[in-house]
Design a protein around this motif. Structure first.
Motif, mmCIF file in Angstrom:
data_model
loop_
_atom_site.group_PDB
_atom_site.id
_atom_site.type_symbol
_atom_site.label_atom_id
_atom_site.label_comp_id
_atom_site.label_asym_id
_atom_site.label_seq_id
_atom_site.Cartn_x
_atom_site.Cartn_y
_atom_site.Cartn_z
ATOM 1 N N ALA A 132 41.062 49.476 29.360
ATOM 2 C CA ALA A 132 41.155 48.763 30.202
ATOM 3 C C ALA A 132 41.642 47.241 30.166
ATOM 4 O O ALA A 132 41.822 47.024 31.377
ATOM 5 C CB ALA A 132 39.214 48.722 29.905
ATOM 6 N N LEU A 133 42.226 47.053 29.334
ATOM 7 C CA LEU A 133 42.844 45.783 28.908
ATOM 8 C C LEU A 133 44.418 45.569 30.643
ATOM 9 O O LEU A 133 44.469 44.945 31.244
ATOM 10 C CB LEU A 133 42.888 45.285 27.992
ATOM 11 N N ASP A 134 45.179 47.027 30.717
ATOM 12 C CA ASP A 134 45.862 47.472 31.646
ATOM 13 C C ASP A 134 45.531 46.789 32.926
ATOM 14 O O ASP A 134 45.800 46.656 33.434
ATOM 15 C CB ASP A 134 46.993 48.185 30.557
ATOM 16 N N GLY A 135 44.358 48.237 32.557
ATOM 17 C CA GLY A 135 44.481 48.484 34.332
ATOM 18 C C GLY A 135 43.688 47.133 34.787
ATOM 19 O O GLY A 135 43.349 47.266 36.669
ATOM 20 N N GLU A 136 42.757 46.268 34.134
ATOM 21 C CA GLU A 136 42.394 44.989 34.655
ATOM 22 C C GLU A 136 43.198 44.085 35.443
ATOM 23 O O GLU A 136 42.997 43.977 36.620
ATOM 24 C CB GLU A 136 41.489 44.193 33.626
ATOM 25 N N GLU A 137 44.615 43.571 34.958
ATOM 26 C CA GLU A 137 45.487 43.359 35.579
ATOM 27 C C GLU A 137 46.210 43.888 37.098
ATOM 28 O O GLU A 137 46.203 43.652 37.737
ATOM 29 C CB GLU A 137 46.697 42.477 34.672
ATOM 30 N N ILE A 138 45.576 45.648 36.714
ATOM 31 C CA ILE A 138 46.277 46.563 37.579
ATOM 32 C C ILE A 138 45.843 46.155 38.845
ATOM 33 O O ILE A 138 45.819 46.107 40.313
ATOM 34 C CB ILE A 138 46.655 47.739 37.735
ATOM 35 N N PHE A 139 44.080 46.666 38.419
ATOM 36 C CA PHE A 139 43.084 46.403 39.287
ATOM 37 C C PHE A 139 43.043 45.233 40.055
ATOM 38 O O PHE A 139 42.845 44.862 41.473
ATOM 39 C CB PHE A 139 41.727 46.544 38.451
ATOM 40 N N ALA A 140 42.800 43.698 39.597
ATOM 41 C CA ALA A 140 42.904 42.818 39.620
ATOM 42 C C ALA A 140 44.099 42.722 41.041
ATOM 43 O O ALA A 140 44.045 42.013 42.239
ATOM 44 C CB ALA A 140 43.238 41.768 39.123
ATOM 45 N N ASP A 141 45.367 43.143 40.991
ATOM 46 C CA ASP A 141 46.720 42.842 42.072
ATOM 47 C C ASP A 141 46.439 43.384 42.991
ATOM 48 O O ASP A 141 46.757 43.218 43.981
ATOM 49 C CB ASP A 141 48.050 42.669 40.954
ATOM 50 N N LYS A 142 45.984 44.827 42.854
ATOM 51 C CA LYS A 142 45.694 45.941 43.850
ATOM 52 C C LYS A 142 44.481 46.411 44.309
ATOM 53 O O LYS A 142 44.834 47.140 45.190
ATOM 54 C CB LYS A 142 46.527 46.644 43.365
ATOM 55 N N CYS A 143 43.494 45.889 44.013
ATOM 56 C CA CYS A 143 42.381 46.679 44.302
ATOM 57 C C CYS A 143 41.555 45.442 44.466
ATOM 58 O O CYS A 143 40.621 45.507 45.007
ATOM 59 C CB CYS A 143 42.172 48.023 43.197
ATOM 60 N N ALA A 144 41.047 45.241 43.651
ATOM 61 C CA ALA A 144 40.466 42.936 44.131
ATOM 62 C C ALA A 144 39.914 42.604 45.259
ATOM 63 O O ALA A 144 38.882 42.012 45.273
ATOM 64 C CB ALA A 144 41.127 42.508 43.099
ATOM 65 N N SER A 145 41.174 42.648 45.503
ATOM 66 C CA SER A 145 40.782 42.092 47.287
ATOM 67 C C SER A 145 39.660 42.927 48.132
ATOM 68 O O SER A 145 39.099 41.669 49.227
ATOM 69 C CB SER A 145 42.185 41.666 47.908
#
Length: 346
Positions: free
Chosen positions: A58-71
């Motif tokens: 989840a720690l790695d996924g958080e950064e990926i999610f914030a960059d690609k999905c959070a918008s």
């Protein structure tokens, strides 16, 4: 011979010549090779068959999610405007308006992996590596409080995750039990004389837009609470009302995850009532991350300086925090938000 007869004869001759040609195959392409089919075969079964080798937490996924999905889906998978919510909704499936998310509704985690791998991120589908998809799915699970932040999701641990609604579906046996009943001759008896509309759609704002997005009942309720609280702020001489009013506007960036004031409830983030000069990690009933629990045990107090540092860049201030919000770069915004939150101290 007349012009009409000449034209007709010519058309017949062309048809006789062109007919056999058009009937032939063009001879383009070839049969796909087994390895080529395998390269496109991404099917994943609910039992895990077809999962690629890989892993992520989840720690790695958080950064990926914030960059690609959070918008679209929000920093905490809570959804923005009318884009889908991926987290929350626990124990709401028996409500009149249930919140169906990955955590509350989806029965198989393989569906999440398969969909993200094929269709996400929006506008660049299929660009994620297998490890990135595993990490992102782990973050979505973490956002639904189904795993800890250090849980490593992989093809080997995938089936260790228990989905809350795994037993909420039944086998569709209508082909055997119902279709034979309704495929015969219609009875055409005891029909109604007229058609009456018995129910109307209540929610029509189904298309996400950047502007003029319809407010959800939750958002409207929070805004009403904020307006009421602001009126109380104006009567409190200890609070800089002008600064707090500016902070109210800044708080709009926080409302998707946090509530404050009377009647506030924990959402993706904890309630923020009494946060200023209050102890860290002290909100009852909220599941904090391990880093937050650690600083809470060490006695961290959210004074102005600590809050400003945290709000400036949460990830840099506390590695592993669930707060994936990028931060408030302007010191003026930080001061205004803190003053606004201070107005809710009891």
């Amino acid at each position: 011979m007349s012009k009409f007869l000449k034209s007709t004869a010519l058309a017949v001759a062309i048809a006789m010549v062109a007919g056999p040609v058009l009937a032939e195959k063009f001879g383009l392409g070839r049969m796909a090779l087994p390895e080529e089919i395998a390269a496109w075969d991404g099917d994943i079964s609910p039992d895990g068959m077809g999962l690629p080798v890989g892993s992520g937490d989840a720690l790695d996924g958080e950064e990926i999610f914030a960059d690609k999905c959070a918008s679209c889906h929000g920093d905490f998978a809570e959804g923005i405007d009318n884009w889908p919510k991926l987290a929350g909704g626990a124990d709401t499936l028996n409500h009149d308006d249930p919140l169906k998310t990955v955590g509350s509704y989806w029965p198989y985690l393989t569906t999440t992996f398969d969909y993200i791998k094929r269709s996400m991120p929006y506008g660049n589908a299929g660009s994620l590596s297998d490890d990135e998809v595993y990490a992102m799915v782990a973050y979505i699970l973490y956002s639904n409080d189904l795993v800890e932040d250090d849980f490593v999701l992989s093809n080997e641990t995938f089936l260790d995750v228990e989905m809350p609604n795994a037993n909420g579906f039944i086998i569709d046996d209508r082909a055997e039990t119902e279709y034979p009943v309704w495929t015969g001759e219609p009875c055409m008896q005891n029909c109604k004389d007229d058609v009456v509309v018995t129910m109307r759609a209540l929610v029509l704002d189904v298309t996400p837009t950047q502007e003029n997005a319809a407010k959800t009942p939750e958002a409207a309720e929070v805004e009403a609470e904020v307006v009421e609280a602001e009126a109380e702020v104006a009567e409190t001489t200890a609070i800089n009302a002008e600064l707090a009013a500016a902070g109210k506007k800044v708080f709009k960036k926080c409302k998707a995850c946090h509530q404050v004031g009377e009647g506030a409830k924990n959402r993706t983030g904890p309630i923020l009532t009494n946060i200023v000069d209050g102890a860290a990690g002290a909100v009852e009933g909220f599941k904090y991350s391990k880093p937050m629990k650690k600083v809470a045990e060490a006695g961290l107090v959210w004074n102005d300086a600590e809050l400003s540092a945290f709000l400036a860049k949460p990830k840099a201030y506390m590695k592993g925090t669930k707060m994936s919000f990028a931060g408030l770069k302007k010191e003026a915004d930080q001061r205004a938000l803190i003053e606004y939150l201070r107005s809710f101290d009891e």
